[in-house]
Design an enzyme around this catalytic site. Sequence first.
Site, PDB file in Angstrom:
ATOM      1  N   VAL A  39     -31.118  -7.523  -2.529  1.00  0.00           N
ATOM      2  CA  VAL A  39     -31.470  -8.477  -1.464  1.00  0.00           C
ATOM      3  C   VAL A  39     -32.856  -8.112  -0.913  1.00  0.00           C
ATOM      4  CG1 VAL A  39     -30.826  -9.294   0.855  1.00  0.00           C
ATOM      5  CG2 VAL A  39     -29.053  -8.857  -0.844  1.00  0.00           C
ATOM      6  N   ASP A  41     -35.178  -6.443  -2.533  1.00  0.00           N
ATOM      7  CA  ASP A  41     -36.180  -6.702  -3.582  1.00  0.00           C
ATOM      8  C   ASP A  41     -36.539  -8.189  -3.659  1.00  0.00           C
ATOM      9  OD1 ASP A  41     -36.251  -4.034  -4.241  1.00  0.00           O
ATOM     10  OD2 ASP A  41     -34.889  -4.193  -5.942  1.00  0.00           O
ATOM     11  N   MET A  87     -44.115   2.677  -6.440  1.00  0.00           N
ATOM     12  CA  MET A  87     -44.269   2.304  -7.848  1.00  0.00           C
ATOM     13  C   MET A  87     -44.086   0.801  -7.987  1.00  0.00           C
ATOM     14  SD  MET A  87     -42.120   3.683 -11.091  1.00  0.00           S
ATOM     15  CE  MET A  87     -41.723   5.221 -10.388  1.00  0.00           C
ATOM     16  N   GLU A 116     -39.154   7.206 -19.002  1.00  0.00           N
ATOM     17  CA  GLU A 116     -38.226   8.107 -18.320  1.00  0.00           C
ATOM     18  C   GLU A 116     -37.164   7.320 -17.559  1.00  0.00           C
ATOM     19  OE1 GLU A 116     -40.733  10.547 -15.806  1.00  0.00           O
ATOM     20  OE2 GLU A 116     -42.118  10.917 -17.464  1.00  0.00           O
ATOM     21  N   LYS A 118     -35.283   6.247 -14.259  1.00  0.00           N
ATOM     22  CA  LYS A 118     -35.688   6.163 -12.848  1.00  0.00           C
ATOM     23  C   LYS A 118     -34.510   6.665 -12.018  1.00  0.00           C
ATOM     24  CE  LYS A 118     -37.851   3.270  -9.394  1.00  0.00           C
ATOM     25  NZ  LYS A 118     -36.872   3.380  -8.321  1.00  0.00           N
TER      26      LYS A 118
END
Length: 329
Positions: A39, A41, A87, A116, A118
């Site tokens: 939500v 994001d 990021m 990688e 997260k």
Amino acid sequence: MAVLTHNEASQKVDELRKKLDKWADDYYAKDAPVVEDAVYDKTYQELVELEEQFPDLVTADSITQRVGGEIKSDLSKVEHPVPMLSMGDVFSKDELKEFDERITKLVGHPVAYNVELKIDGLSLSLEYTNGKLTRASTRGNGRVGEDVTANAKFIKDIPQTLPEPLTTEVRGECYMEKEAFATLNAERDEKGEQVFANPRNAAAGSLRQLDARITKKRNLSTFIYTWVNPPRNITSQHQAIDEMNRLGFHTNQSGRRFESMDEVFNFIDEYTAKRNDLSYGIDGIVLKVDDLSLQSKLGNTVKVPRWEIAYKFPPEEQETVVRDIEWTV
Ligand code: NAD
């Protein structure tokens, strides 16, 4: 998206910023989110799109232009001479392809990526003087973080002394294993205390304690993935991870170096399927330009490095029942 007049856009931008600032405060300062990450994001993305459409509405204090939240704890403050950034993130493979195309264009040729997991925790900086751990700090607002040196002494996988007398700084993620999180929440529930919303918030709440004895009782772990000032013979991210591992840091061994996006996509599919079986939480996959000199050339924006990006997994079905959480915008 409906076309807005400048006035309407300005009002909407204010409204979105107020909402996001409040949610960021609950998440970063109180370790108690009131909405799901998905939500947050989605709302953040709405603000980004409006700011792109109306660039004159961008202000330096907009959440899109700054890292983390305001520091409100009583822990001492620590300055980060090299800022601890956030990021960039994407939510589809198409957007990841666009990222790769952008990098290829900027650099002038295709590049290899170190890919990688997260880790879903909070950023931690560890500073060593002549091989001894002298300071540990959180990211805070990226320029100023919180001093958690006393707390870091109680995290078992953090080396207090390195095998070589290095004066250096490494960074990584402090996290709580899923099992430790379940045990902690069960104990809290039994005592009638508020449970943590997820392992990320439990890790943040457990590390950022004035009384380090509380941190000692919580089972925290770390994965170290950034060497701020590596020696000259270290020229790539994957080498940095190997060398930090040799020095005794706990590093995640799932990362791989890939030269094609097809391999990257296979890796994403592999970990989308495997993520629930891991003993720790991951919320995506990180692509980092492997060559450290290219990373320096690409540099950073005010908020994020240009040479790395997170692919975020789609939101999962709710695994834990979280109290007081608002699920819709
Ligand atoms: P982020 O957490 O999405 O990504 C940046 C961080 O990833 C880095 O700072 C680092 O700590 C971490 N990381 C984990 N593994 C890594 C690896 N292998 N290499 C490098 N870094 C790694 O970004 P952010 O700025 O810290 O937070 C924004 C995110 O936090 C949002 O996208 C949202 O999902 C969440 N958030 C949620 C709420 C909420 O109310 N639910 C509020 C604020 C933020």
